[in-house]
Design a protein around this motif. Structure first.
Motif, PDB file in Angstrom:
ATOM      1  N   UNK A 173      12.422  33.146 -44.665  1.00 55.87           N
ATOM      2  CA  UNK A 173      11.897  32.377 -43.533  1.00 55.87           C
ATOM      3  C   UNK A 173      10.804  33.140 -42.780  1.00 55.87           C
ATOM      4  N   UNK A 174      10.856  34.476 -42.810  1.00 57.36           N
ATOM      5  CA  UNK A 174       9.811  35.271 -42.141  1.00 57.36           C
ATOM      6  C   UNK A 174       8.510  35.196 -42.938  1.00 57.36           C
ATOM      7  N   UNK A 175       8.659  35.284 -44.260  1.00 54.61           N
ATOM      8  CA  UNK A 175       7.479  35.187 -45.124  1.00 54.61           C
ATOM      9  C   UNK A 175       6.853  33.799 -44.958  1.00 54.61           C
ATOM     10  N   UNK A 176       7.706  32.793 -44.859  1.00 51.16           N
ATOM     11  CA  UNK A 176       7.208  31.428 -44.681  1.00 51.16           C
ATOM     12  C   UNK A 176       6.453  31.293 -43.355  1.00 51.16           C
ATOM     13  N   UNK A 177       6.954  31.963 -42.321  1.00 48.52           N
ATOM     14  CA  UNK A 177       6.286  31.902 -41.009  1.00 48.52           C
ATOM     15  C   UNK A 177       4.866  32.473 -41.121  1.00 48.52           C
ATOM     16  N   UNK A 178       4.739  33.574 -41.864  1.00 46.78           N
ATOM     17  CA  UNK A 178       3.404  34.165 -42.072  1.00 46.78           C
ATOM     18  C   UNK A 178       2.530  33.215 -42.886  1.00 46.78           C
ATOM     19  N   UNK A 179       3.119  32.604 -43.902  1.00 43.73           N
ATOM     20  CA  UNK A 179       2.355  31.652 -44.721  1.00 43.73           C
ATOM     21  C   UNK A 179       1.858  30.513 -43.852  1.00 43.73           C
TER      22      UNK A 179
END
Ligand code: AMP
Ligand code: MG
Length: 423
Positions: A173-179
């Motif tokens: 979910x953190x990687x998705x937030x950056x994406x």
């Protein structure tokens, strides 16, 4: 004589908290960083605070499939009929202003067109043929509020605010937030380089034929799995014989090329326990033996710049001393934020008498009793050789140093494996 016997038997053993605090004090996190594409960033440690670049969502948009309307056009006494004169689809904004006493067809995620101040769900309208008009009942109109079903621009994230903090171990979910912010890479701390060895003349690789008196080696399978879950770059040194002449060059070479050297076995007081001596010869031992059960002979030291953790050989001691002692040190070294393992106070479903003095972990399972609520059970044997107990368990019960026993119903600390990074 074993050089590490400087901590003689009369010395008080360090408690786990003292040992972890002392070891943490000597550890500086590694600071080399690298830019990592998002799909490779899962489990990596974020090297810097990351600020939001964009408002999310970027503008006011619809939370529902429906119709964008002016609330003031809707009657609360009689049904209102509105012609549908515009269309706003996700990715295809409506150009121009929607006139009063008209509605715009809108889909979830589409920008709210200029003019309307609420979205009515399509399920709440009567829709005419070819969506030429909609009827809205007065009771529906009465319940609509300004901004209904509209997600405001920036309501999730505002540009310039902290998006992800330094030291975070990146989850999907953190990687998705950056994406979602349009970032294609993130700066991560380089992986911690950890070498792992098992020691013991009795150990053989799975798959080999066992000679009499031998056993299959299992500790590397625990340790390498745990290290991989922590995101370390692991070098497998295999099984090393209980022979000073083999151990010494192997540990010297490994220490020169790694941040951490993790061994199991050979740190106790047996005649073939050479690991401590070799660490002491090549570097320094900071301490040996902790007031814990299992895992008492844990050894911590360094060879040059490489931290050395000598874990005991028993398979249960290995995993528990890794989780309780090695894990916080590794996390600090790899630049991760320090987090206490999750712990819940739960009623014990067992009785136990014990000698106070050492912190103890019991292999445990949490079960929901329909009448008594959550109860924690423990495995039928306390043997630190019983690897099956760890496979059975879903967590550990932690007994503090001063605990003299447990009676059924007592509240005990239960640490789920999931809170120790192992689910
Ligand atoms: P040590 O600490 O070397 O005295 O070993 C303690 C016990 O753990 C002995 O029964 C060993 O045979 C066992 N043991 C040590 N290393 C391993 C290993 N890598 N895999 C399975 N059992 C081990
Ligand atoms: Mg041994």
């Amino acid at each position: 004589m074993h050089p590490a016997d400087c901590c003689d038997a009369a010395d008080r053993l360090l408690t786990l908290s003292e040992a972890v605090a002392a070891a943490l004090q000597t550890i500086q996190p590694i600071c080399e960083t690298e830019s990592v594409p998002l799909f490779d960033a899962y489990g990596r440690i974020l090297a810097t605070d990351v600020a939001a670049r964009l408002d999310a969502p970027p503008g006011d948009n619809s939370a529902m499939d429906g119709f964008a309307v002016y609330l003031a056009d809707l009657s609360r006494e009689v049904p209102t009929r509105l012609p549908v004169t515009a269309q706003a689809l996700a990715g295809h904004p409506c150009s121009g202003i929607v006139p009063r006493k008209a509605a715009a067809r809108i889909t979830t995620g589409a920008l709210i067109p200029e003019g309307p101040d609420a979205v009515i769900m399509q399920e709440q309208c009567r829709i005419g043929p070819d969506e030429a008009w909609i009827d809205i009942e007065p009771n529906i109109a009465a319940r609509l509020k300004p901004g209904e079903n509209i997600r405001r621009g920036g309501e999730d994230v505002q540009a310039g605010t902290l998006l992800l903090p330094k030291g975070l171990r990146l989850r999907p979910q953190d990687v998705a937030l950056a994406a979602g912010q349009g970032m294609a890479t993130l700066d991560a701390i380089r992986r911690l380089r950890v070498a792992v060895a098992s020691t013991g003349d009795e150990l053989h690789e799975p798959g080999a034929v066992l000679p009499p008196g031998a056993i299959y080696e299992s500790n590397r399978y625990t340790l390498i799995g745990l290290l991989q879950r922590l995101g370390c770059a692991v070098t497998d040194l295999g099984i090393l014989r209980d022979d000073r002449e083999i151990l010494l060059p192997a540990l010297r070479e490994a220490a020169a090329a790694h941040d951490v050297l993790l061994t199991s076995g050979g740190v106790s007081v047996g005649t073939a326990d050479w690991v401590k001596d070799v660490i002491a010869d090549l570097g320094q031992i900071q301490f040996w033996r902790l007031a814990v059960k299992p895992g008492k002979p844990v050894t911590f030291g360094r060879i040059g710049d490489c931290r050395v953790l000598g874990l005991p050989g028993n398979p249960v001691s290995v995993m528990i001393s890794f989780l309780m002692f090695a894990r916080p040190l590794l996390r600090k070294l790899m630049g991760a934020e320090l987090v206490e393992p999750a712990r819940w106070r739960v009623a014990a479903n067992f009785a136990l008498r014990r000698k106070p003095g050492r912190r103890e972990w019991l292999r445990a399972r949490l079960q929901l009793d329909s009448e008594r609520g959550p109860l924690v059970h423990i495995y039928h044997t306390h043997s630190s050789g019983a690897l099956s107990s760890l496979s059975w368990a879903d967590g550990l019960v932690e007994l503090p140093e001063e605990c003299a026993g447990i009676t059924p119903g007592d509240a005990v600390d239960y640490l789920p494996f999931s809170g120790l990074g192992m689910d």
